[in-house]
Write a protein that holds these residues in place. Structure first.
Motif, mmCIF file in Angstrom:
data_model
loop_
_atom_site.group_PDB
_atom_site.id
_atom_site.type_symbol
_atom_site.label_atom_id
_atom_site.label_comp_id
_atom_site.label_asym_id
_atom_site.label_seq_id
_atom_site.Cartn_x
_atom_site.Cartn_y
_atom_site.Cartn_z
ATOM 1 N N ASN A 195 2.719 -12.787 3.353
ATOM 2 C CA ASN A 195 1.883 -13.563 4.271
ATOM 3 C C ASN A 195 1.978 -15.058 3.979
ATOM 4 O OD1 ASN A 195 -0.563 -14.530 2.584
ATOM 5 N ND2 ASN A 195 -0.466 -12.340 2.094
ATOM 6 N N ASN A 230 -1.522 -7.598 0.656
ATOM 7 C CA ASN A 230 -2.416 -7.057 1.684
ATOM 8 C C ASN A 230 -3.856 -7.527 1.561
ATOM 9 O OD1 ASN A 230 -0.408 -5.625 2.949
ATOM 10 N ND2 ASN A 230 -0.726 -3.776 1.720
ATOM 11 N N LYS A 234 -5.481 -9.037 4.650
ATOM 12 C CA LYS A 234 -5.811 -8.215 5.821
ATOM 13 C C LYS A 234 -7.285 -7.836 5.897
ATOM 14 C CE LYS A 234 -1.183 -6.213 6.322
ATOM 15 N NZ LYS A 234 -0.376 -4.976 6.361
#
Length: 723
Positions: free
Chosen positions: A555, A668, A671
């Protein structure tokens, strides 16, 4: 191993700052394990450090008296806090796996001391002990005449301190190591006296013998040297290292071409082990190793003028002692002052010459290295004694190494996870991940020779792992041998037969600054792994990063260990949020998080799950799976190696792949953050930010984000640090 006489020096220096150069000369000449100093005259000054030595001081408010101990960093030791009104400092030192308490003490002539105070002092010592100090105690028990050139130094009168010390010796059955030679010459009264005593526990008596220096080195006290009475004390163990300056590279390359061939390795199942052994044998015959021996480190400023001045001072002092008339004494004092002035002048000149030699091409690391060297700044990386669960000292190297190994093993144990996560972990790990594929992907192609050469070129000359194959050896491999090595690496890459030696590590424990070094958890493990494996890791890591960046799997908020990104990006971003909030009349709240023991507790199976979810298949993820599994390590203390321990979880410390794999696992976390809440991530440091005109709105949004983070950490085995 070369046997050497271990020595401890005791000296009333009459001012440490004024006689610093003399102490440096003693260190250079005699390489002592410890130096016990009295009358340091430091006023709460702990800045007087010495290169290669740890310093421990006890000073007074007035700056009078004071004591100190310098201990060589290669000797495992620990400071021993004392509860006493006496001017004393003590350390516990391990010499050849035997532990001693060494104490430096100074008792001013005017101080009233009782035997009870001395009893209380020794009751705090650990194991056999040696007390070095200026007691200012007179007694016929320690001699009445000097044998130094048959000089008569008068009848000794018993004073109160003499009675106290005598009683102390008798009560504890202690031994006085002094000879009947005087330890002080009073130029004013032209008399000798024996005030500096070396007292030891009976069990130490046969280990050492006492030697009085003939030179006072600018003080009115003679230094005393304790030498091991036999050659039972080797120089602190060191590991031999390759001496590449004397390597016969032409012969090395010729023998590599002759002995390391495809035909030799063809029938071998573990080709990497045989390749490593053949390479080591060739290196042993063509590259000499450094011989562990004490090095006399001559100060750059100590030139011939300084040597002659020190010689003249010693001769003048000897004349004034043997014939103490006014002229000889005044001449001795004058030469002593001139010598001290010369030493300080030479030291300044040496520094000025170095400063004038610095140009814009001088590397900054060399400059700071010289600054620290001249300043005597000292590395605190020496090992201390440890304490077990009951508070008992662990002093021998093997036990220390094993205690640290158990601590490091526990840090990576799955027992650190919560019981709820352990159940989840067990369920998840029952599901095997199949990375096999028939599709040819670019990142799974065999490595080429240029890839291997580039990997060697990028590597720094770090210490080798357990296999002792250094990067410098790999860089000098001839082309034919490089091709053989490349074929072995490609077989590992395609067949998945991962060498066990690539899973092993030697751990060098480094004390964490500002922590309690009696506790094993307060040491940072520095891992030494196979340079061949690290070279392969570097090639694999390049392909992994290429895939992650090209496909956008990492990301955009992660700036740790990524090209063209740094903490500055996050700082600028945060500053922008703050400015916009002020402009719009809004409140802004940021919450910062840090994951506890993030690298040590990273879930290995979770990494492989994430790689699978990112679409990786084939050789690359299979290599990583083999790389992470069944890892072991041993702790290295000096030349002592611990038992073997397992690294159950966590990414391998110091491995090239570790940072990228950690980024994969933590990827993650973004998220779980709700839209509208801003965030920034730098490796394991995470911040969430929200701004609004309503504090209640900020509180609600951030609490929802924190709840999401708690769920994520639970599902991935991490713990948010509470500190």
């Amino acid at each position: 191993m070369t046997k050497l006489k271990c020595n401890v020096i005791q000296w009333n220096c009459r001012g440490l700052r004024g006689n610093r150069e003399q102490i440096e000369i003693l260190i250079d000449k005699y390489n002592p394990a410890a130096i016990c100093l009295q009358e340091t005259r430091l006023r709460h000054d702990t800045s007087q450090t010495f290169k290669y030595y740890s310093t421990y001081y006890s000073s007074t408010d007035t700056g009078d008296g004071g004591v100190g101990i310098l201990v060589k960093n290669t000797c495992i030791h620990s400071n021993l806090p004392l509860r006493t009104n006496l001017q004393a400092v003590a350390v516990c030192v391990t010499l050849d796996n035997k532990s001693y308490t060494i104490c430096s003490i100074y008792i001013p002539p005017s101080q009233i001391v009782t035997a009870e105070e001395l009893h209380n002092l020794v009751n705090q010592f650990h194991g056999p002990y040696i007390i070095n100090g200026d007691f200012n105690a007179h007694s016929p028990l320690w001699g009445t005449t000097s044998q130094n050139n048959s000089v008569d130094w008068g009848t000794v009168s018993q004073n109160n301190l003499g009675n106290v010390v005598e009683q102390f010796l008798n009560d504890h059955d202690l031994v006085l190591l002094n000879t009947d030679l005087p330890t002080r010459f009073d130029e004013f009264h032209k008399t000798y006296s024996l005030l500096d005593l070396t007292i030891c526990h009976p069990s130490v008596y046969l280990d050492f013998k006492c030697n009085i220096f003939s030179d006072r080195f600018g003080s009115d006290h003679f230094p005393i040297q304790l030498l091991s009475s036999s050659n039972d004390f080797p120089e602190p163990e060191t590991i031999s290292r390759w001496n590449f300056k004397k390597a016969k590279w032409d012969e090395f390359q010729e023998r590599c071409i002759e002995l390391i061939t495809e035909e030799v390795l063809e029938e071998e199942t573990d080709k990497m082990s045989l390749f490593t052994q053949l390479l080591l044998d060739i290196a042993a015959d063509t590259i000499p190793k450094t011989v562990p021996s004490p090095k006399k480190r001559t100060k750059p400023w100590f030139d011939e003028d300084c040597k002659n001045a020190a010689k003249n001072r010693k001769q003048a002092a000897k004349v004034s002692q043997n014939c103490p008339d006014v002229n000889n004494i005044m001449r001795s004092r004058l030469i002593q002052a001139q010598t001290k002035k010369l030493f300080k002048s030479k030291k300044r000149e040496s520094w000025r010459r170095y400063v004038s030699s610095i140009t814009n091409k001088t590397h900054i690391n060399k400059v700071w290295k010289m600054v620290n060297k001249i300043a005597g700044k000292n590395s605190s990386n020496h090992l201390h004694h440890l304490k077990d669960g009951d508070g008992n000292l662990i002093t021998d190297k093997e036990s220390i190494a094993n205690a640290l190994g158990k601590s490091f093993e526990k840090s990576s144990s799955s027992s650190n996870y919560s019981s709820e996560f352990q159940k989840l972990k067990k369920t998840q790990e029952m599901k095997k991940i199949n990375f096999r594929t028939n599709v040819l992907r670019k990142y799974n192609k065999r490595f080429k020779l240029r890839d291997l050469k580039r990997s060697f070129k990028k590597a720094n000359n770090s210490a080798p792992g357990p296999d002792q194959i250094h990067y410098e050896i790999l860089r000098h491999l001839p082309l034919d041998t490089l091709k053989v090595l490349l074929n072995i690496i490609n077989e590992v890459w395609t067949d998945g037969n991962f060498p066990q030696s690539w899973r092993e590590a030697l751990i060098i424990p480094i004390p964490k600054p500002g922590k309690d070094h009696y506790v094993p958890i307060n040491y940072r493990p520095i891992a030494l792994t196979s340079c061949i494996c690290k070279s392969v890791e570097r090639m694999v890591n390049e392909r992994l990063i290429w895939y992650l960046e090209k496909t956008g799997k990492i990301n955009k908020f992660q700036c740790g260990f990524r090209a063209n990104r740094s903490t500055v990006d996050h700082l600028v971003r945060l500053e922008t949020f703050i400015r916009d909030a002020f402009t719009n009349g809004e409140h802004l709240v940021a919450v910062f998080f840090d994951l506890q023991k993030a690298y040590d507790t990273t879930w290995k199976h979770g990494i492989m799950n994430d790689l699978y979810d990112m679409g990786l298949r084939g050789n690359l993820p299979i290599f990583i799976s083999n790389f992470l599994s069944d890892r072991t390590f041993q702790v290295l203390v000096g030349a002592t190696i611990s038992d073997q321990f397992d690294q159950e979880e966590g990414v391998p410390q110091g491995a090239i792949l570790s940072t990228t794999l950690f980024n994969v696992k933590i990827n993650n976390i973004i998220k779980v953050i709700q839209p509208g809440v801003e965030c920034s991530l730098y490796v394991d440091d995470f911040v969430i930010i929200y701004r609004s005109k309503s504090i209640n709105d900020i509180e609600r949004k951030l609490q929802l984000a924190i709840n999401g983070l708690n769920r994520w950490t639970f599902e991935n085995g991490f713990t948010i640090s509470k500190k």
